[in-house]
Design an enzyme around this catalytic site. Sequence first.
Site, PDB file in Angstrom:
ATOM      1  CG  HIS A   1     -19.954  -1.133  -5.433  1.00  0.00           C
ATOM      2  ND1 HIS A   1     -18.597  -1.064  -5.658  1.00  0.00           N
ATOM      3  CD2 HIS A   1     -20.521  -0.357  -6.382  1.00  0.00           C
ATOM      4  CE1 HIS A   1     -18.354  -0.274  -6.689  1.00  0.00           C
ATOM      5  NE2 HIS A   1     -19.506   0.168  -7.147  1.00  0.00           N
TER       6      HIS A   1
ATOM      7  CG  ASP B   1     -22.085 -16.857 -25.329  1.00  0.00           C
ATOM      8  OD1 ASP B   1     -23.100 -17.531 -25.071  1.00  0.00           O
ATOM      9  OD2 ASP B   1     -21.418 -17.005 -26.367  1.00  0.00           O
TER      10      ASP B   1
END
Length: 438
Positions: free
Chosen positions: A148, A380
């Site tokens: 993070h 994708d």
Amino acid sequence: MNVKIESSRIIKPFYEGTPPSTNTHISFNVFDNVTYDALMALIYAYRPPTPPTSTIEMGLRKTLAVYREWAGRIGRDENGNRVVFLNDEGVRFIEASVNATLDEVLPLKPSPSLLKLHPGMKDVVELIQVQVTRFTCGSVMVGFTGHHMIADGHAASNFFVAWGQACRGVEITPLPLHDRAIFHPRNPPLIEFNHVGAEFMSKSLNKKEFIKLENTEKNIIVHKVHFTLEFLGKLKANASFMNGKTKTYSTFESLVAHLWRVITKARELDGSQNTQIRISVDGRRRVVPRVADEFFGNIVLWAFPTSKVRDLVNEPLHYATKIIHDAITKVDDKYFKSFIDFANHKVTEDLIPTADMKKDTLCPNLEVDSWLRFPFYDLDFGTGCPFVFMPSYYPTEGMMFLVPSFIGDGSIDAFIPLYQDNSPTFKKICYSLDLKAK
């Protein structure tokens, strides 16, 4: 679900031209230093046809050449400050398999079995880890862990979009902005807000307030709750109407207010207690001048709406929604700049960040991590977008995740960890608009 690890290796950035120097580093900014010092894990699932693992791997290597921080290592510079070394030491890439079809393990439930679908998060030096798990039907799951301190949700989602572009052989665009040193304190500093108790707390208070509870995880159930677009519309209308007047609140504010009330009632807390929610606020569009969406790093602070338990559960939904809206609104340009000044001038060795992933329970408080506005579904690899996107298993009582449903119609899935004893009441009232009637 029996997951078999086929291989585990380190992969490094792929540069089409002359590789850059590996002797440089980037200093963390004040937002990086106050965020969660931990790895976060996500899981994607894809139906066949799926791309070969080599395509996913090479796409990742090409993306790491653009997002070099992920391929580096966190350490300290000559002054003892934490930095990320751009040494291209690489990320871990794991190939795995399951001797079953994906349909045999669906639906994916927020349970410990999810931990098998991504690399472990303890004692890890790699800032990214990826696990590609293939099923006998040709489906594939991609488990991702990322640190993070390298990127907030907004920046991480930009990285995922770029990864997909690289796998499809198209140009990575837009390119990330890597300059983390753009947040300068004012001269003289102007600290207008109290940042101790918000972003920072004393070490002594941390030791007193947060005690590790033995076997807590065994008593926590993570609920996945689906909120339809129709229900969200009713919730928003209910939250926005009070005393014959209408003030429109967002779907996010309305849903969080509803969950705050429902969870608080399910916990059966004392009415005189205070309860608050920790809500992330992205500073990109709040700081003046505006920070570009392509900024890669952290620029998040938090709102802390707070209420007495009795008021929260007895007053109408509008009451809680307004508290949330007002708290988020206050985290504005002035607040961000006050924090920058405070973090540069007033942070002592006694102060540590309040952002902590090591807690077992947040009760009587809550935290909400919203991924509703990030394009995580746009990852994708060349054969279509995922049909499942979800957080891993986080059994921290009270730490909620909000994720857009894969249905794509605006409905929302909420992942909510609660103690087992509070679960029956929660399930009974989670869709109720009138808590007094229950």
